[in-house]
Design an enzyme around this catalytic site. Structure first.
Site, mmCIF file in Angstrom:
data_model
loop_
_atom_site.group_PDB
_atom_site.id
_atom_site.type_symbol
_atom_site.label_atom_id
_atom_site.label_comp_id
_atom_site.label_asym_id
_atom_site.label_seq_id
_atom_site.Cartn_x
_atom_site.Cartn_y
_atom_site.Cartn_z
ATOM 1 N N GLU A 107 0.814 -1.226 0.000
ATOM 2 C CA GLU A 107 0.000 0.000 0.000
ATOM 3 C C GLU A 107 0.849 1.279 0.000
ATOM 4 O OE1 GLU A 107 -2.831 -0.314 3.197
ATOM 5 O OE2 GLU A 107 -3.682 -2.175 2.428
ATOM 6 N N GLU A 138 -4.550 -9.014 0.064
ATOM 7 C CA GLU A 138 -5.276 -8.673 1.295
ATOM 8 C C GLU A 138 -6.720 -8.447 0.896
ATOM 9 O OE1 GLU A 138 -4.215 -5.743 4.246
ATOM 10 O OE2 GLU A 138 -2.087 -5.930 3.737
#
Length: 508
Positions: free
Chosen positions: A169, A286
């Site tokens: 991220e 994820e």
């Protein structure tokens, strides 16, 4: 009645078992006090909870991603190996990291589970050299300082870690070491070059999102070095930047089931436009319906006390939060991954233990939440070959989303598979309706006469049914459906409970 025709001879593709993968991070009680708890009476000689290991073996995780997550973006892997482990400050989650669970312990866990390791590297404060050193530690036989260090630590054989992710991220302002689109492309290409020079056989992923500019820059810079593109999705997000724990209702969750395909379609479009759809696959490394609850971290309010940002994380442990809504959504997500098996090759449920996980640990044992049983169904009863399922009639119901908008949701989500090893057809059918049963008429073509049929079903008395320490409201039951087969032998009538996940197995 809803009708669906199954054509066993029209093969749509073959699923990759990696879509049933999992993820674990150094956050709250996922590792320490979760799967790794040397002080627990359930711990084995290596400190792992045997009850958790046994439960995980039942759902056969093919791959386990670690160590993060946001934790990875400030993690120095070298402090988590060797005999002298020194605690450090985890700047991502603002706690002390004891470093007692590191690379060697992680590999030992993967071997206990017979799953592939998948390591997420530090692309926040870390460097390309640190990443390549980690590959050296894990994969080189004896060449170099770090391979020799692994041997000195008692592990003579290389770990042969195949799957590696560059970063986590790093597009987000909340992430330590966040990068711009241009910075990210240059960073990834240099890291990938160094890592592949240590071991050319590894498969690499890089942090991305469903954003055109980010992905075009990333893939244009280093698409030739990547095998995967990493996408994270949490649908039920807290709009106050994780300052409350307001979860979507069952009906609101059903709206999210319509969004899963959109993420896949966007990334597929970008990969196809750049001519990479045959080389790079999507990894949802994820994913979960519910975003984790960790207030005062992403909001960057640094003057908060531990009571404000740490103890509130215990709200993730409220088992009543994880209902049949979570199970139904998770099944719909897995159905979408199966239907797009040509482009989606991996998915990692985040996390597997505690927080929003499928397994909850407590001093007296474990709780298998509703999502655990979805993996049990899909891993153990579905086939590997995806075949055609055509619904002759579609039904819808109206719900209201979190924004107050009325949304039309399809009642059933159907995925058909074939099991070449047994010659059986296995069909996943999700009834999303919160309160109403549905009768499904299955017409099986190009199969021969149906001789036997049974169904595994996961449901609950209410759509907010959940499992806890003292009760199990949602578990799998097996139903014999032989009496539901028509005299002609190619039509089966099946009652589907509301808010249920079902696997129907048909044999000759």
């Amino acid at each position: 009645m809803v009708s669906c025709t199954i054509n066993a001879k029209r093969i749509l593709g073959k699923r990759n078992k990696m879509i049933y993968g999992h993820f674990i991070e150094h956050f709250h009680r996922q590792i320490y006090g979760g799967i790794y708890d040397p002080g627990s009476p359930f711990a084995d000689k290596d400190g792992f909870r045997e009850d958790v290991i046994e439960a995980l073996k039942q759902i056969r995780p093919p791959v386990l991603r670690w160590p993060g997550g946001c934790f990875a973006s400030a993690y120095n892997w070298k402090k988590g190996v060797g005999p002298n482990r020194v605690p450090t400050l985890d700047k991502a989650w603002r706690v002390e990291e004891p470093n007692t669970f590191g690379t060697d312990e992680y590999i030992k866990l993967c071997r206990k589970l017979d799953c592939e390791p998948y390591i997420c590297t530090n692309a926040g404060t870390g460097t390309a050299e640190e990443m390549s050193d980690w590959v050296e530690y894990c994969n080189m036989e004896q060449e170099g300082l770090h391979a020799k260090s692994r041997i000195a630590n008692g592990n003579t054989e290389p770990y042969k870690v195949k799957y590696w992710s560059i970063g986590n991220e790093n597009y987000g302002s909340w992430e330590i070491g966040a990068k711009t689109t241009v910075e990210w492309g240059r960073y990834v290409v240099e890291a990938a070059k160094m890592m592949k020079r240590v071991d050319p056989d590894i498969e690499l992923s890089a942090a991305a999102l469903t954003d055109i500019d980010w992905n075009i820059n990333l893939l244009g810079s280093c698409g030739y070095l990547l095998d995967w593109i990493s996408i994270h999705e949490y649908w039920d997000r807290d709009r106050s930047i994780h300052l409350t724990n307001e979860l979507a209702t069952y009906e609101q969750v059903m709206c999210y089931t319509l969004s899963v395909n959109r993420s896949i379609e966007r990334i597929r479009g970008i990969l196809t436009a750049m001519g990479l759809e045959k080389k790079i696959k999507i990894s949802f490394d994820e994913w979960n319906l519910r975003a984790w609850y960790h207030p005062y971290i992403l909001s960057v309010k640094f003057d908060t006390t531990k009571k404000e940002y740490l103890s509130l994380r215990d709200r993730n442990d409220d088992n009543s939060s994880y209902t049949m809504a979570d199970a139904v959504f998770s099944a719909c997500f897995l159905n979408a991954c199966n239907r797009n098996c040509d482009i989606v090759g991996m998915a990692n449920f985040a996390p597997i233990v505690n927080t929003r996980g499928a397994i909850f640990t407590h001093k007296g044992g474990i709780v298998k939440r509703t999502t655990y049983y979805v993996f049990d169904l899909y891993v153990n009863y579905l086939g590997d070959t995806v075949i055609d399922a055509w619904e002759g009639s579609k039904e819808y119901f109206i719900v209201t989303d979190k924004d107050g908008n009325e949304v039309e949701v399809d009642v059933l989500d159907i995925l058909a598979t074939f099991k070449p090893e047994t010659g059986e057809i296995a069909i996943a059918v999700v009834n999303k309706h919160p309160k109403e049963e549905r009768v499904l008429s299955l017409i099986v073509n190009s199969f021969g006469r149906v001789g036997k049929c049974h169904m595994y079903s996961l449901s609950g008395k209410e759509n907010d049914s959940f499992n806890d320490v003292d009760h199990n409201d949602a578990v799998i039951i097996r139903l014999d459906l032989n009496n539901n087969i028509s005299d002609e032998g190619n039509d089966i009538s099946i009652n589907l409970q509301p808010h249920s996940v079902n696997i129907i197995v048909i044999g000759e």
